[in-house]
Design a protein around this motif. Sequence first.
Motif, PDB file in Angstrom:
ATOM      1  N   UNK A  30       0.839  -1.193   0.000  1.00  0.00           N
ATOM      2  CA  UNK A  30       0.000   0.000   0.000  1.00  0.00           C
ATOM      3  C   UNK A  30       0.880   1.250   0.000  1.00  0.00           C
ATOM      4  N   UNK A  31       0.445   2.245  -0.747  1.00  0.00           N
ATOM      5  CA  UNK A  31       1.262   3.443  -0.919  1.00  0.00           C
ATOM      6  C   UNK A  31       1.570   4.132   0.400  1.00  0.00           C
ATOM      7  N   UNK A  32       0.650   3.996   1.371  1.00  0.00           N
ATOM      8  CA  UNK A  32       0.877   4.715   2.622  1.00  0.00           C
ATOM      9  C   UNK A  32       1.614   3.877   3.678  1.00  0.00           C
ATOM     10  N   UNK A  33       2.169   2.732   3.246  1.00  0.00           N
ATOM     11  CA  UNK A  33       2.960   1.931   4.183  1.00  0.00           C
ATOM     12  C   UNK A  33       4.250   2.663   4.514  1.00  0.00           C
ATOM     13  N   UNK A  34       4.570   2.732   5.787  1.00  0.00           N
ATOM     14  CA  UNK A  34       5.801   3.430   6.177  1.00  0.00           C
ATOM     15  C   UNK A  34       7.024   2.622   5.782  1.00  0.00           C
ATOM     16  N   UNK A  35       8.101   3.344   5.510  1.00  0.00           N
ATOM     17  CA  UNK A  35       9.334   2.706   5.064  1.00  0.00           C
ATOM     18  C   UNK A  35       9.749   1.575   6.000  1.00  0.00           C
ATOM     19  N   UNK A  36       9.625   1.848   7.287  1.00  0.00           N
ATOM     20  CA  UNK A  36      10.046   0.869   8.275  1.00  0.00           C
ATOM     21  C   UNK A  36       9.271  -0.452   8.130  1.00  0.00           C
ATOM     22  N   UNK A  37       7.950  -0.325   7.962  1.00  0.00           N
ATOM     23  CA  UNK A  37       7.116  -1.525   7.813  1.00  0.00           C
ATOM     24  C   UNK A  37       7.406  -2.236   6.501  1.00  0.00           C
ATOM     25  N   UNK A  38       7.654  -1.410   5.501  1.00  0.00           N
ATOM     26  CA  UNK A  38       7.941  -1.954   4.184  1.00  0.00           C
ATOM     27  C   UNK A  38       9.222  -2.793   4.218  1.00  0.00           C
ATOM     28  N   UNK A  39      10.245  -2.228   4.853  1.00  0.00           N
ATOM     29  CA  UNK A  39      11.529  -2.922   4.936  1.00  0.00           C
ATOM     30  C   UNK A  39      11.388  -4.221   5.720  1.00  0.00           C
TER      31      UNK A  39
END
Length: 439
Positions: free
Chosen positions: A64-73
């Motif tokens: 999702x576009x609004x996923x924070x970088x930290x969660x994405x990583x």
Amino acid sequence: MNKPVVAIVGRPNVGKSTLFNRIVGNRVSIVEDKPSITRDRLYSDTEWLGRPFLLVDTGGIELDADTELKDKMRYQAQVAIDEAEIILFVVDIREGLTATDREVANFLRQSNKDVIVVANKAENHEQAEMDKYDFYELGFEEIYLISAQHGLGTGDLLDQVIDYFPEHEEDDYAQDAIKVSIIGRPNVGKSSLVNKILGQKRVIVSDIAGTTRDAIDTYFEHEEKDYVIIDTAGIRRKGKVNLGVERYSVIRSLKAIDRSDIALMVIDATEGMTEQDKKVAGYAHEAGKGIVLVVNKWDLVEKDGRTMNRYLKEIRHEAKFLNYAPVTFVSALTGKRVLEVLEIANYVAEQHARRVDTSVLNSVIEEATLMFEPPANKQGKRLKIYYGTQPRVKPPTFVMFVNNPELINFSYRRYLKNQLRKSFGFEGTPIKIIVRERS
Ligand code: GDP
Ligand code: GDP
């Protein structure tokens, strides 16, 4: 065969996709007639020094576009830890260590996977040699300096990668057991279908054999035939993370396809074939696996006398490169036609392993060239096919000895395949034609 998975992990802009393309770009395709499959940046079948592996760029996982970088990583690293044998952790040597690098490292260290730190953008080698030591702080033994953009150091890196590959393991199932993978997007009814098949009175589930890691295969017998469903655990396991879970399960499907003879692609009748279905089926096609298209939830479709035909037409249109694959319409809910799926899989397995008689093969080739003259180049030099053989099965592979391999073109190759199919069938299996110069 178990194909190792190598995953690329790292924060944005360190050069993951450049590295991915660099590695995959060197690949020499063994499939000469590529169907029109859009290539996915996420994963690719590739090899180094003859060792095949599956390369995954976790940066290509869409969240999702609004996923924070930290969660994405965190999510991408988790995919790598779950699915990969070897992890390439890419950092940017010119920028130096960042807080995000440290976070990713903390996460990766908790797994027991082989992690190689890849310090990219190291064109300035002397400087990079000095800066490299900062990265030992991440806690991994191996640090490779590369420039993905310029192709520096990637060969040494890949030498190390294949060195880490686990010992080659073959599944030791009976020679004639049919290995089936069941693929398809979440919720199309894969596990319902498996349960329904295994729950039938006439099916004897005789053994559950674990193979590598957390894959569990189910061995069963039906009408004196042995079948193995590859990675039943993967089919039944529900996504434990919600973010981008679809892309995630794809990698697991590809691994199951690699280990199987026949791929059953399950499609939800109410949704039809999706782009992702086509990509996964395209992978099975290129890998030379038998393919059956199983349209499930047929009970939900309102039918008149022509519905099935209409569906069939649509599927043929959607995936032209799978024109040889049988299509069956089932309901895992009511059990309608689910055992027929086994009969079709069995038939396709026979075709996949079929060897034709050399003299019959050559009369088919001769007739084909008489009916439709082989192509010629601009200088008027014409392709001549001297003779053909079938050295391999699974999938059936033909070698045609010719005057000059460069004279064959895509449409003549397709014509020859069609003629072979017309004469021999080969339903459900891709076939390959290799042309060689007669020496
Ligand atoms: P990703 O977000 O990690 O997939 O990073 P990309 O592969 O998209 O690369 C990010 C940027 O770094 C792009 O502008 C690339 O051209 C650049 N880049 C990638 N590899 C190298 C390299 O080896 N050297 C230099 N100088 N730039 C690179
Ligand atoms: P998977 O994620 O592909 O393994 O799908 P499941 O087997 O978990 O099925 C997803 C949902 O579809 C469940 O609610 C099933 O009950 C339902 N389902 C599966 N097969 C059928 C079918 O043939 N007809 C109908 N109506 N529902 C089905």
